[in-house]
Motif scaffolding. Structure first.
Motif, PDB file in Angstrom:
ATOM      1  N   LEU A 172      38.631  51.219  41.505  1.00 15.85           N
ATOM      2  CA  LEU A 172      39.736  50.307  41.222  1.00 15.85           C
ATOM      3  C   LEU A 172      40.053  49.420  42.420  1.00 15.85           C
ATOM      4  CD1 LEU A 172      42.158  52.573  39.161  1.00 15.85           C
ATOM      5  CD2 LEU A 172      41.092  50.448  38.384  1.00 15.85           C
ATOM      6  N   LEU A 173      40.047  49.992  43.619  1.00 16.68           N
ATOM      7  CA  LEU A 173      40.327  49.193  44.813  1.00 16.68           C
ATOM      8  C   LEU A 173      39.264  48.114  45.008  1.00 16.68           C
ATOM      9  CD1 LEU A 173      41.492  51.978  47.317  1.00 16.68           C
ATOM     10  CD2 LEU A 173      42.916  50.270  46.160  1.00 16.68           C
ATOM     11  N   LEU A 174      38.004  48.485  44.836  1.00 16.95           N
ATOM     12  CA  LEU A 174      36.927  47.506  44.961  1.00 16.95           C
ATOM     13  C   LEU A 174      37.034  46.437  43.872  1.00 16.95           C
ATOM     14  CD1 LEU A 174      34.295  46.508  46.231  1.00 16.95           C
ATOM     15  CD2 LEU A 174      33.056  48.115  44.770  1.00 16.95           C
ATOM     16  N   SER A 175      37.378  46.844  42.662  1.00 19.27           N
ATOM     17  CA  SER A 175      37.516  45.888  41.558  1.00 19.27           C
ATOM     18  C   SER A 175      38.653  44.915  41.818  1.00 19.27           C
ATOM     19  CB  SER A 175      37.754  46.641  40.247  1.00 19.27           C
ATOM     20  OG  SER A 175      36.670  47.487  39.936  1.00 19.27           O
ATOM     21  N   LEU A 176      39.776  45.414  42.324  1.00 18.19           N
ATOM     22  CA  LEU A 176      40.899  44.527  42.626  1.00 18.19           C
ATOM     23  C   LEU A 176      40.544  43.543  43.733  1.00 18.19           C
ATOM     24  CD1 LEU A 176      43.862  47.060  42.413  1.00 18.19           C
ATOM     25  CD2 LEU A 176      43.498  45.072  40.933  1.00 18.19           C
ATOM     26  N   TRP A 177      39.852  44.020  44.757  1.00 16.16           N
ATOM     27  CA  TRP A 177      39.440  43.120  45.836  1.00 16.16           C
ATOM     28  C   TRP A 177      38.444  42.082  45.314  1.00 16.16           C
ATOM     29  CZ3 TRP A 177      41.406  41.680  50.129  1.00 16.16           C
ATOM     30  CH2 TRP A 177      40.634  41.004  51.075  1.00 16.16           C
ATOM     31  N   THR A 178      37.580  42.489  44.396  1.00 15.28           N
ATOM     32  CA  THR A 178      36.630  41.551  43.793  1.00 15.28           C
ATOM     33  C   THR A 178      37.360  40.505  42.971  1.00 15.28           C
ATOM     34  OG1 THR A 178      34.932  43.278  43.705  1.00 15.28           O
ATOM     35  CG2 THR A 178      34.619  41.364  42.284  1.00 15.28           C
ATOM     36  N   GLY A 179      38.341  40.931  42.155  1.00 17.53           N
ATOM     37  CA  GLY A 179      39.117  39.977  41.374  1.00 17.53           C
ATOM     38  C   GLY A 179      39.900  39.025  42.248  1.00 17.53           C
ATOM     39  N   PHE A 180      40.494  39.538  43.322  1.00 14.95           N
ATOM     40  CA  PHE A 180      41.235  38.692  44.264  1.00 14.95           C
ATOM     41  C   PHE A 180      40.303  37.662  44.898  1.00 14.95           C
ATOM     42  CE2 PHE A 180      42.242  38.032  48.769  1.00 14.95           C
ATOM     43  CZ  PHE A 180      43.471  37.394  48.662  1.00 14.95           C
ATOM     44  N   THR A 181      39.112  38.099  45.325  1.00 20.34           N
ATOM     45  CA  THR A 181      38.164  37.178  45.962  1.00 20.34           C
ATOM     46  C   THR A 181      37.705  36.106  44.986  1.00 20.34           C
ATOM     47  OG1 THR A 181      37.414  38.949  47.428  1.00 20.34           O
ATOM     48  CG2 THR A 181      35.993  37.025  47.219  1.00 20.34           C
ATOM     49  N   PHE A 182      37.442  36.501  43.745  1.00 22.51           N
ATOM     50  CA  PHE A 182      36.977  35.527  42.751  1.00 22.51           C
ATOM     51  C   PHE A 182      38.033  34.457  42.498  1.00 22.51           C
ATOM     52  CE2 PHE A 182      36.197  33.967  38.453  1.00 22.51           C
ATOM     53  CZ  PHE A 182      34.846  33.660  38.522  1.00 22.51           C
ATOM     54  N   VAL A 183      39.272  34.861  42.318  1.00 21.95           N
ATOM     55  CA  VAL A 183      40.347  33.888  42.113  1.00 21.95           C
ATOM     56  C   VAL A 183      40.528  33.026  43.359  1.00 21.95           C
ATOM     57  CG1 VAL A 183      42.822  33.632  41.641  1.00 21.95           C
ATOM     58  CG2 VAL A 183      41.486  35.356  40.421  1.00 21.95           C
ATOM     59  N   GLY A 184      40.190  33.587  44.540  1.00 21.56           N
ATOM     60  CA  GLY A 184      40.291  32.844  45.783  1.00 21.56           C
ATOM     61  C   GLY A 184      39.331  31.682  45.896  1.00 21.56           C
ATOM     62  N   TYR A 185      38.375  31.572  44.991  1.00 20.33           N
ATOM     63  CA  TYR A 185      37.511  30.397  44.945  1.00 20.33           C
ATOM     64  C   TYR A 185      38.175  29.239  44.191  1.00 20.33           C
ATOM     65  CZ  TYR A 185      33.372  32.668  46.891  1.00 20.33           C
ATOM     66  OH  TYR A 185      32.482  33.286  47.735  1.00 20.33           O
ATOM     67  N   PHE A 186      39.268  29.508  43.472  1.00 20.36           N
ATOM     68  CA  PHE A 186      39.937  28.492  42.675  1.00 20.36           C
ATOM     69  C   PHE A 186      41.368  28.212  43.160  1.00 20.36           C
ATOM     70  CE2 PHE A 186      36.736  30.605  40.147  1.00 20.36           C
ATOM     71  CZ  PHE A 186      36.042  29.539  39.599  1.00 20.36           C
ATOM     72  N   VAL A 187      41.918  29.125  43.923  1.00 18.03           N
ATOM     73  CA  VAL A 187      43.219  28.951  44.567  1.00 18.03           C
ATOM     74  C   VAL A 187      42.996  29.234  46.052  1.00 18.03           C
ATOM     75  CG1 VAL A 187      45.597  29.775  44.705  1.00 18.03           C
ATOM     76  CG2 VAL A 187      44.428  29.709  42.500  1.00 18.03           C
ATOM     77  N   PRO A 188      43.512  28.401  46.969  1.00 22.17           N
ATOM     78  CA  PRO A 188      43.286  28.675  48.397  1.00 22.17           C
ATOM     79  C   PRO A 188      43.597  30.135  48.723  1.00 22.17           C
ATOM     80  CG  PRO A 188      44.365  26.562  48.131  1.00 22.17           C
ATOM     81  CD  PRO A 188      44.293  27.169  46.760  1.00 22.17           C
ATOM     82  N   ILE A 189      42.596  30.839  49.226  1.00 21.52           N
ATOM     83  CA  ILE A 189      42.690  32.292  49.299  1.00 21.52           C
ATOM     84  C   ILE A 189      43.753  32.762  50.274  1.00 21.52           C
ATOM     85  CG2 ILE A 189      40.935  32.621  51.093  1.00 21.52           C
ATOM     86  CD1 ILE A 189      39.870  34.963  49.284  1.00 21.52           C
TER      87      ILE A 189
END
Length: 484
Positions: free
Chosen positions: A175-192
């Motif tokens: 879950l922690l890795l998945s959340l970090w992955t989701g955060f990083t992915f959204v960070g390509y569309f919103v300034p991270i």
């Protein structure tokens, strides 16, 4: 046969015989869907296993690190959908530059076709996000639950404190890795960096929603569905056969050498016993992440990861047999017993050359277009309120609204000029200063001597040029109206 039953009434006469229809029990329900068998692949070391991990590291370092890189104080790779601007390593692209995305997708498709035609499902086996994240999740699983045999025992055991701790720790890390992955992915569309501040303050409902969405997708696909995505959800597994031919390199079992299968002592004369090189250890099937046996031939589930090759080669080494019982080969090479050199000569066949030439041509065209692209956007709109007027000094004046877009990552000063009529000049402020990636509408007044323009519409050109780099210039064609 129906049974006839005859009855008597009170007067003693007989009724007509009645037919009795026998009742049969309902047949048992039959399911045409095979129940999923959980796959617990064994870990293996070897050449292809190392290649897989090398690509895991390469892809994930790029994915997790790049959003944090800065160029000119701005995120190096950012697809800013809200502002409709795309920052790509120093290039600033707008929605009207969509042609480059189209070209990139075509390049990716042709590259996929080329690699598949040459050597099968290389993308699936080594670089696909489903493969990469499944490999990472299985690594976490092995660290906490042990290798295949230990996991199988754990699956078959009851719930104890140890099992709960191991399973709970595994899912927590997933879950922690998945959340970090989701955060990083959204960070390509919103300034991270802004996204991190918003998430920590529990702000930005849509951003949090998409982080949770992609985290759930990663958690479900890599943690639970795994090979089911490759078998039943991914369309590539289905249409790959259209790109295969008899000269495509695929993971193959050499049946002529391996059959018949059977166990034997290491120093036994197995040929005299009618046995082939395959000792039927099933290790090739145990390491397969999609749960197939490569000895049954090419199957659509095979993702071409090569782990069965590593497993078989390790067994061949222990038995002191030649390697390559399971290897990359082609249908023709196996059928014709070709040497490696004969097989590789068939790589550059017309189909491969066609894909290669198309890929090279489109790639060169896209890169050249990006290189010569002028990082400046100019749009000219005539002022509808005042078409033409006579001003002081007997000059004819037209008013325009000019949109200037700085498509660079640096502040720029632009100079405006006009041409097309004798004495035509820019009567408004001829210089405009724009910050990096800034757009602005400016009012531009053009004046020409009375009589220099023919009554009616006259073609003119408004040029915008950067002071720092004269090569950054755009000319916009418009019209100058003179009174009749």
């Amino acid at each position: 046969m129906p049974h006839h039953n005859t009855s008597m009434n009170d007067s003693g006469s007989q009724h007509a015989p009645r037919k009795t229809i026998p009742i049969h029990a309902e047949p048992a329900a039959v399911s045409f869907y095979e129940a999923r068998k959980k796959i617990q692949p064994r870990s293996i070391q070897g050449l292809f296993s190392r290649w897989r991990w090398a690509l895991v590291w390469a892809t994930q370092l790029f994915f997790y690190v790049v959003p944090w890189l800065q160029i000119h104080g701005r995120q190096a790779l950012l697809f800013d959908l809200e502002q409709r601007r795309f920052y790509v390593f120093g290039w600033l692209l707008y929605p009207q530059d969509f042609i480059y995305l189209t070209a990139l997708l075509i390049v990716s498709a042709l590259a996929l076709f080329l690699f598949t035609t040459v050597a099968g499902r290389l993308w699936c086996g080594f670089s696909c996000p489903q493969t990469v994240y499944t490999e990472i999740f299985m690594w976490i699983e092995r660290r906490l639950e042990g290798d295949r045999s230990a996991r199988l025992r754990l699956d078959g055991s009851g719930w104890t404190l140890e099992k709960t701790a191991r399973r709970g720790g595994k899912h927590l890390l997933w879950l922690l890795l998945s959340l970090w992955t989701g955060f990083t992915f959204v960070g390509y569309f919103v300034p991270i960096r802004d996204l991190a501040v918003q998430v920590m303050a529990w702000q930005g409902a849509w951003q949090i929603f998409w982080i949770a969405f992609y985290a759930l997708a990663t958690y479900g696909n890599a943690g639970f569905l795994r090979e089911q995505v490759c078998k039943y959800m991914c369309p590539y597994a289905r249409f790959q056969s259209a790109m295969f031919d008899k000269d495509t390199l695929i993971v193959s079992y050499d049946a002529a050498r391996g059959e018949g299968r059977g166990p034997r002592a290491k120093d036994a004369n197995y040929r005299a016993q009618g046995l082939g090189d395959c000792i039927d250890c099933t290790l090739c099937a145990q390491v397969c992440p999609v749960g197939i046996d490569i000895r049954d031939g090419l199957q659509y589930e095979c993702i071409g990861c090569g782990l069965c090759i590593d497993a078989c080669n390790s067994v061949m080494d222990k038995m002191h047999y030649p390697r390559g019982l399971v290897r990359w080969s082609t249908e023709q090479a196996l059928a014709q017993r070709w040497s490696r050199a004969q097989m590789l000569r068939r790589v550059f066949r017309p189909r491969v050359l066609l894909y290669g030439v198309g890929l090279l041509a489109i790639t060169v065209a896209m890169v050249t277009s990006l290189y010569v692209r002028v990082p400046l956007k100019v749009d000219v709109v005539r002022d509808r309120g005042t078409l033409s007027r006579i001003v002081a000094g007997g000059m004819v004046e037209n008013i325009y609204r000019v949109q200037i877009g700085n498509a660079t990552e640096l502040p720029q000063h632009y100079v405006l000029s006009a041409s097309g009529l004798n004495g035509l000049r820019v009567a408004s402020e001829p210089e405009v200063a724009l910050a990096a990636a800034e757009d602005r509408w400016v009012v531009v007044r053009l004046q020409a001597p009375y009589g220099a323009a023919q009554p009616g519409s006259n073609p003119v050109v408004i040029e915008v040029r950067a002071q720092a780099d004269p090569k950054i210039a755009v000319s916009a064609h418009t019209t100058f109206l003179a009174p009749r």
